[in-house]
Design an enzyme around this catalytic site. Sequence first.
Site, PDB file in Angstrom:
ATOM      1  N   ALA A 109     -64.361  33.559 -67.855  1.00  0.00           N
ATOM      2  CA  ALA A 109     -65.255  33.537 -66.688  1.00  0.00           C
ATOM      3  C   ALA A 109     -66.631  34.036 -67.121  1.00  0.00           C
ATOM      4  O   ALA A 109     -66.752  34.768 -68.102  1.00  0.00           O
ATOM      5  CB  ALA A 109     -64.690  34.448 -65.606  1.00  0.00           C
ATOM      6  N   GLY A 138     -60.392  33.634 -68.626  1.00  0.00           N
ATOM      7  CA  GLY A 138     -60.360  32.374 -67.891  1.00  0.00           C
ATOM      8  C   GLY A 138     -60.258  31.168 -68.817  1.00  0.00           C
ATOM      9  O   GLY A 138     -59.714  30.123 -68.427  1.00  0.00           O
ATOM     10  N   GLU A 174     -59.099  40.713 -69.949  1.00  0.00           N
ATOM     11  CA  GLU A 174     -59.681  41.171 -68.683  1.00  0.00           C
ATOM     12  C   GLU A 174     -59.540  42.668 -68.469  1.00  0.00           C
ATOM     13  O   GLU A 174     -60.413  43.304 -67.880  1.00  0.00           O
ATOM     14  CB  GLU A 174     -59.041  40.427 -67.503  1.00  0.00           C
ATOM     15  CG  GLU A 174     -59.497  38.987 -67.318  1.00  0.00           C
ATOM     16  CD  GLU A 174     -58.691  37.990 -68.123  1.00  0.00           C
ATOM     17  OE1 GLU A 174     -57.978  38.396 -69.073  1.00  0.00           O
ATOM     18  OE2 GLU A 174     -58.764  36.784 -67.814  1.00  0.00           O
ATOM     19  N   GLU A 211     -56.770  30.774 -69.439  1.00  0.00           N
ATOM     20  CA  GLU A 211     -56.116  30.341 -68.192  1.00  0.00           C
ATOM     21  C   GLU A 211     -56.317  28.840 -67.963  1.00  0.00           C
ATOM     22  O   GLU A 211     -55.431  28.158 -67.455  1.00  0.00           O
ATOM     23  CB  GLU A 211     -56.643  31.171 -67.013  1.00  0.00           C
ATOM     24  CG  GLU A 211     -56.143  32.629 -67.088  1.00  0.00           C
ATOM     25  CD  GLU A 211     -56.766  33.520 -66.041  1.00  0.00           C
ATOM     26  OE1 GLU A 211     -58.009  33.684 -66.072  1.00  0.00           O
ATOM     27  OE2 GLU A 211     -56.038  34.038 -65.180  1.00  0.00           O
TER      28      GLU A 211
HETATM   29  N1  3HC Z   1     -69.556  35.658 -69.836  1.00  0.00           N
HETATM   30  C1  3HC Z   1     -70.898  35.773 -69.987  1.00  0.00           C
HETATM   31  N2  3HC Z   1     -71.490  36.043 -71.154  1.00  0.00           N
HETATM   32  C2  3HC Z   1     -70.685  36.233 -72.215  1.00  0.00           C
HETATM   33  C3  3HC Z   1     -69.296  36.136 -72.138  1.00  0.00           C
HETATM   34  C4  3HC Z   1     -68.713  35.835 -70.878  1.00  0.00           C
HETATM   35  N3  3HC Z   1     -67.389  35.703 -70.718  1.00  0.00           N
HETATM   36  N4  3HC Z   1     -68.775  36.369 -73.355  1.00  0.00           N
HETATM   37  C5  3HC Z   1     -69.806  36.595 -74.171  1.00  0.00           C
HETATM   38  N5  3HC Z   1     -70.967  36.513 -73.484  1.00  0.00           N
HETATM   39  C6  3HC Z   1     -72.325  36.642 -74.017  1.00  0.00           C
HETATM   40  C7  3HC Z   1     -72.596  37.998 -74.617  1.00  0.00           C
HETATM   41  O1  3HC Z   1     -73.055  38.895 -73.634  1.00  0.00           O
HETATM   42  C8  3HC Z   1     -73.672  37.681 -75.622  1.00  0.00           C
HETATM   43  O2  3HC Z   1     -74.883  37.537 -74.918  1.00  0.00           O
HETATM   44  P1  3HC Z   1     -76.275  37.897 -75.621  1.00  0.00           P
HETATM   45  O3  3HC Z   1     -76.377  37.019 -76.799  1.00  0.00           O
HETATM   46  O4  3HC Z   1     -77.270  37.642 -74.554  1.00  0.00           O
HETATM   47  O5  3HC Z   1     -76.170  39.360 -75.977  1.00  0.00           O
HETATM   48  C9  3HC Z   1     -73.280  36.291 -76.114  1.00  0.00           C
HETATM   49  O6  3HC Z   1     -72.419  35.754 -75.118  1.00  0.00           O
HETATM   50  C10 3HC Z   1     -72.542  36.291 -77.435  1.00  0.00           C
HETATM   51  O7  3HC Z   1     -71.486  37.227 -77.353  1.00  0.00           O
HETATM   52  P2  3HC Z   1     -71.060  38.110 -78.610  1.00  0.00           P
HETATM   53  O8  3HC Z   1     -72.278  38.703 -79.221  1.00  0.00           O
HETATM   54  O9  3HC Z   1     -69.983  39.008 -78.170  1.00  0.00           O
HETATM   55  O10 3HC Z   1     -70.527  36.967 -79.574  1.00  0.00           O
HETATM   56  P3  3HC Z   1     -69.292  36.953 -80.564  1.00  0.00           P
HETATM   57  O11 3HC Z   1     -69.290  35.621 -81.178  1.00  0.00           O
HETATM   58  O12 3HC Z   1     -69.323  38.182 -81.419  1.00  0.00           O
HETATM   59  O13 3HC Z   1     -67.982  37.111 -79.642  1.00  0.00           O
HETATM   60  C11 3HC Z   1     -66.532  36.603 -77.798  1.00  0.00           C
HETATM   61  C12 3HC Z   1     -67.648  36.101 -78.745  1.00  0.00           C
HETATM   62  C13 3HC Z   1     -65.276  36.903 -78.623  1.00  0.00           C
HETATM   63  C14 3HC Z   1     -66.264  35.517 -76.807  1.00  0.00           C
HETATM   64  C15 3HC Z   1     -67.003  37.908 -77.133  1.00  0.00           C
HETATM   65  O14 3HC Z   1     -68.288  37.705 -76.595  1.00  0.00           O
HETATM   66  C16 3HC Z   1     -66.115  38.376 -76.008  1.00  0.00           C
HETATM   67  O15 3HC Z   1     -65.135  39.041 -76.255  1.00  0.00           O
HETATM   68  N6  3HC Z   1     -66.482  38.037 -74.763  1.00  0.00           N
HETATM   69  C17 3HC Z   1     -65.788  38.514 -73.587  1.00  0.00           C
HETATM   70  C18 3HC Z   1     -64.519  37.734 -73.389  1.00  0.00           C
HETATM   71  C19 3HC Z   1     -63.852  38.165 -72.103  1.00  0.00           C
HETATM   72  O16 3HC Z   1     -63.702  39.341 -71.827  1.00  0.00           O
HETATM   73  N7  3HC Z   1     -63.426  37.197 -71.308  1.00  0.00           N
HETATM   74  C20 3HC Z   1     -62.778  37.475 -70.070  1.00  0.00           C
HETATM   75  C21 3HC Z   1     -63.773  37.372 -68.991  1.00  0.00           C
HETATM   76  S1  3HC Z   1     -63.088  37.872 -67.449  1.00  0.00           S
HETATM   77  C22 3HC Z   1     -62.267  36.491 -66.909  1.00  0.00           C
HETATM   78  O17 3HC Z   1     -62.196  35.518 -67.606  1.00  0.00           O
HETATM   79  C23 3HC Z   1     -61.699  36.625 -65.540  1.00  0.00           C
HETATM   80  C24 3HC Z   1     -60.730  35.525 -65.245  1.00  0.00           C
HETATM   81  O18 3HC Z   1     -59.443  35.960 -65.520  1.00  0.00           O
HETATM   82  C25 3HC Z   1     -60.808  35.142 -63.797  1.00  0.00           C
END
Ligand code: 3HC
Length: 706
Positions: free
Chosen positions: A68, A107, A130, A110
């Site tokens: 997400a 997501g 999450e 998912e």
């Molecule tokens: N949403 C919005 N922005 C995101 C994002 C996300 N899910 N994931 C990463 N970004 C952004 C980061 O903030 C960063 O932004 P910036 O360049 O402006 O600082 C950019 O993307 C690159 O991120 P990283 O520097 O972390 O890049 P990496 O390549 O090192 O890692 C990643 C990539 C493994 C995808 C890591 O960013 C990560 O772990 N992201 C979070 C993943 C996450 O927690 N997903 C679950 C979201 S909650 C959800 O999905 C709810 C659902 O169940 C309903």
Amino acid sequence: MSCDTPLPTVESTLHESILVLTLDNPPVNALGVEVRRGLLAALDSAADNPAVEGILILGAGRHFCGGADIREFGKPPQPPALPELVKRIEACAKPVVAAIHGVALGGGLEVALAAHYRLAVRGARLGLPEVQLGLLPGAGGTQRLPRLIGAKAALELMLSGRHLSAEQALELGLVDRLGDSDDAQAEGLAYLGQLLASQAGARRTRDALALSDLAPQRAAIAAAREQAGKKSRGLLSPHHIIQAVEATLDRPFEDGLKEERRLFLECLDSPQRAGLVHAFFAEREVLKAPETRAAAPRALEQIGVVGGGTMGAGIAVAALDAGLQVTMIERDQAALARGRGNVEKVYDGLIDKGRLSAADKAATLARFSASIDYRALAQADLVIEAVFEDMAAKQAVFKELDRVCKAGAVLASNTSYLDINVIAQSISRPADVIGLHFFSPANIMKLLEIVVPAKVAAQVVATAFELAKKLHKVPVRAGVCDGFIGNRILAVYRQAVDAMLEDGASPYQIDQALRDFGFPMGPFQVADLAGGDIGWATRKRKAATRDPKARYVQVADRLCERGWFGQKTGRGYYLYPQGPRSASEDPEVLAIIDAERQRAGITPRTFSDAQIIRRYMAAMINEAANVVHEGIALRPLDLDIALIHGYGFPRYRGGPLKYADQYGLPQVLADIREFAEDDPQFWKPSPLLVALVEREANFDSLNHAH
Ligand code: 3HC
Ligand code: NAI
């Protein structure tokens, strides 16, 4: 042939009878509103298009999908909601394959779970992280994953938030196939082609049967609940995850989804979610210091460390673990042998625990050398000095470094408090001098304060950030002042703690109140762990210059005079009859505190736990505001990250200044003014705090001002 692309963020291309839908939302293909709309529209048109027999979902760029869009949390929802989209994917009459490369997280996974078949190429990573954002998988993940791989494995993944490799995902049955090449599109087309040829139709995860034997599922839930009761105290989302998974056992699928939604929304609205999301973005923002934008780092292969004590050895291990070459310098052969021993001890500990082989240790130590001759540092790219905390000793070391190091070598000091400008100006190359303040144990603690003196070159700062990246540390840029960011704030909240101690609270109550707040240890436990002697020496050194009007609580001095330095001497604020794990309260310490109260003419009063937290946090926030005000921390978020990664501040509260915003700045200011009635010398509101309250602004507004 290319179909009309419904929206720029989902590309839709027909390959013979397979419609390829590519999520294209750099950098991680987060499922923001445009992507959701695009995907929904593409699915609609695929359903209506007789030329389409199957659908392949892919991600453009480096990843399948990072989940997400975290930036949308806390904002008004925009349709279609992700759970609706995911349902729609699963309901497709034509077979849907997800081909995963890079990451499929949250997501993103998912979406893949809702697809009818899943393929992952080697190197892909899959997970439901999450929980790390204070959430639970809210797009059917809590209901589909247990049906696919059983409650035990599903809970383990969701509660840890860890990533699985493609191979592990295959083994668990989370994916159906591994791609041999790293071309997800080619692999996915081949797989779906075979499925279509064999007339495999849609296959829905909601109908998967991993839960059919109920007894082990219930046992897994009970075990997870017990574990979370111990490990996740104070956290909301782990408990909600377990509750959502429990719904898979006793409710129909659609009801379970409703329960998941309800629990998800509760998490979404919680301050914990806001704190954890703040920490997530702040950890990425701290990397963007002005110098890292302005300059490229210098080469970093060979590291020098001067001093092989607690810090020097820990820093050497951190650098060795990152694959770097390390040369240690000590003052004589005996100290050198101890320094080498300190390094080896870390690896021997891992061998004892079965986490490292002797061969691995030998391979790592092949990159380590030690000498008492500074010329061994001639080829070092970066040298970190970690000798005694004494200006003359440090200047003598830097003089040697100036003499032997190659041009362009970065010369760093690990000093805790000393003025790095003075060190820099004492040699011929001040532009190469920087502070690299590691935390003990340096091979474990994540924080690295990068202390930026007046004359340092931007390239040198950029190199320090590059070092942090190689060492897997969290770098925070700090200005030069007594104690930089963290230790400066620590000194102030320690004073607030000592005042409460003398005014009537026991050290054990204070520690317990702060553990309940979320710190892993209370301040007196920390003092016992660090050792009282270091602070005692500093206090004696500064005694002559101490403001005579400032309150000075002497309890710590009384303990040190008795040789009670904490864990290493078997007693401090606590008794340690059988080592660190045997801590118990000490009536003699309470008697000493009582005597000190009498000496100071104080009639003890009681503090509630809430009052302890109010004072502790007010002191921390006020000094933190000064640190931001003076530009020692670039932004409030830098300070939040320093306190989370160096001082045990509970991550789910987002750091002291995020906490302050949630608590309300007018209330913080009112607390400080109330406490000032007792001690106006100590409780002086920070000008920044006053200004923010006047402007009706918060600390977060300053995070976005740059
Ligand atoms: N949403 C919005 N922005 C995101 C994002 C996300 N899910 N994931 C990463 N970004 C952004 C980061 O903030 C960063 O932004 P910036 O360049 O402006 O600082 C950019 O993307 C690159 O991120 P990283 O520097 O972390 O890049 P990496 O390549 O090192 O890692 C990643 C990539 C493994 C995808 C890591 O960013 C990560 O772990 N992201 C979070 C993943 C996450 O927690 N997903 C679950 C979201 S909650 C959800 O999905 C709810 C659902 O169940 C309903
Ligand atoms: P330590 O006393 O454990 O180690 C210091 C080492 O430096 C000793 O092994 C000593 O032999 C060596 N040394 C002294 N003079 C030397 C010289 N001229 N040349 C080569 N080696 C020399 O001290 P510790 O705790 O490792 O601290 C080192 C520095 O790190 C200090 O500046 C301290 O303030 C700082 N620091 C300490 C932290 C801690 O928790 N201990 C945390 C962060 C920084």
